[in-house]
Design a protein around this motif. Structure first.
Motif, short mmCIF file in Angstrom:
data_model
loop_
_atom_site.label_atom_id
_atom_site.label_comp_id
_atom_site.label_asym_id
_atom_site.label_seq_id
_atom_site.Cartn_x
_atom_site.Cartn_y
_atom_site.Cartn_z
N TYR A 267 1.44 -6.20 3.30
CA TYR A 267 2.81 -5.67 3.29
C TYR A 267 2.99 -4.64 2.17
O TYR A 267 3.59 -3.58 2.37
N ALA A 268 2.44 -4.95 0.99
CA ALA A 268 2.55 -4.01 -0.13
C ALA A 268 1.78 -2.72 0.15
O ALA A 268 2.24 -1.62 -0.18
N ARG B 202 -2.08 7.15 -0.38
CA ARG B 202 -3.25 6.88 0.46
C ARG B 202 -3.92 5.63 -0.10
O ARG B 202 -4.16 5.53 -1.31
N VAL B 203 -4.22 4.66 0.77
CA VAL B 203 -4.75 3.38 0.30
C VAL B 203 -6.14 3.11 0.87
O VAL B 203 -6.34 3.16 2.09
N ASN C 187 -6.04 -2.86 8.84
CA ASN C 187 -5.22 -2.10 9.79
C ASN C 187 -4.18 -1.23 9.12
O ASN C 187 -3.78 -0.20 9.69
N VAL C 188 -3.72 -1.60 7.93
CA VAL C 188 -2.70 -0.78 7.25
C VAL C 188 -3.30 0.13 6.19
O VAL C 188 -2.56 0.89 5.55
N SER C 189 -4.60 0.07 6.00
CA SER C 189 -5.24 0.94 5.01
C SER C 189 -5.65 2.27 5.65
O SER C 189 -5.75 2.38 6.87
N ASP C 190 -5.87 3.27 4.81
CA ASP C 190 -6.32 4.57 5.31
C ASP C 190 -7.84 4.64 5.38
O ASP C 190 -8.38 5.46 6.10
N ARG C 191 -8.49 3.78 4.61
CA ARG C 191 -9.94 3.77 4.60
C ARG C 191 -10.42 2.40 4.17
O ARG C 191 -9.85 1.81 3.25
N ALA D 71 0.93 -6.46 -6.17
CA ALA D 71 1.88 -5.78 -5.31
C ALA D 71 2.95 -5.04 -6.12
O ALA D 71 3.28 -3.88 -5.83
N VAL D 72 3.46 -5.69 -7.17
CA VAL D 72 4.51 -5.07 -8.00
C VAL D 72 3.96 -3.84 -8.71
O VAL D 72 4.61 -2.78 -8.74
#
Length: 211
Positions: free
Chosen positions: A137-138, A148-149, A164-168, A113-114
């Motif tokens: 969260y990260a 873009r993740v 759900n929080v990723s783009d792909r 995450a960092v």
């Protein structure tokens, strides 16, 4: 002003796949233990040269990070990590901690995450190879900063919150043939096995059997 989104959607010269592959510079973050257990479920061994090529997929690679717990006395594991460092990966290693039940574990979620957040601005697309929901969260925070993740993991081992929080999202099952070792792809004599849940002697015996 020309509406770029509408132009792409109505231009038959662009397929959805081509739009998705416009990723700019990519940074790869691999949770070594998570990937190992996903490969175990799939019944394959990962060829890390093939993996790097498949994840980069022709994009400009900023850096590929590989996170793993280590036992400094395990020569086979140290040999593998040396090979990784010399073949395109930046290895982030953390000493394993002995748990009360005798198993050993190293959690590298914080390190992943960092690094993902600290390097925002150096890359355009983050490729996270993990299904750990603790990283959601990260991922969300990086997205709000313009990154873009893409999440790559085995579906049965991937948290819905992360997807759900990723783009792909890419299921490892769909690309396993592109990243698995074959008889011709044993480019080194080391096999990666995290020591989580195994004692040192058990890990060395299993690795020796597979070499």
């Amino acid at each position: 002003m020309l509406n770029h989104r509408n132009t792409l959607s109505h231009d038959p010269g662009f397929t959805p796949e081509q739009v998705l592959e416009n990723r700019g510079r990519v940074a790869i973050f691999i949770d070594g233990s998570n990937l190992f257990y996903a490969a175990l479920q799939l019944g394959i061994e990962i060829d890390y040269t093939k993996l790097l090529c498949r994840l980069t997929a022709g994009s400009r690679l900023f850096r590929a990070f590989f996170y793993t717990g280590v036992d400094r006395t395990n020569e086979k594991q140290q040999g593998f990590l040396l090979w990784m460092r010399r073949n395109g990966y930046r290895v982030i290693a953390k000493d394993l901690v002995q748990l009360p039940d005798g198993s050993k574990k190293a959690n590298l979620d914080v390190e992943i995450a960092v690094d993902m957040m600290a390097l925002v601005g150096c890359y355009d697309t983050a490729i996270l190879v993990s299904g750990d929901g603790d990283l959601a969260y990260a991922v969300d925070a990086a997205s709000y900063r313009g990154v873009r993740v893409e999440v790559v993991s085995l579906r049965s081992m991937t948290s819905d919150s992360l997807i759900n929080v990723s783009d792909r999202y890419i299921d490892l099952d769909t690309v396993k043939d592109d990243i698995k070792k074959t008889n011709r792809s044993h480019s080194h004599g080391y096999t990666y096995r995290p020591l989580t849940g195994l004692n040192v002697m058990e890990e060395e015996e299993v690795t020796s059997d597979q070499s």
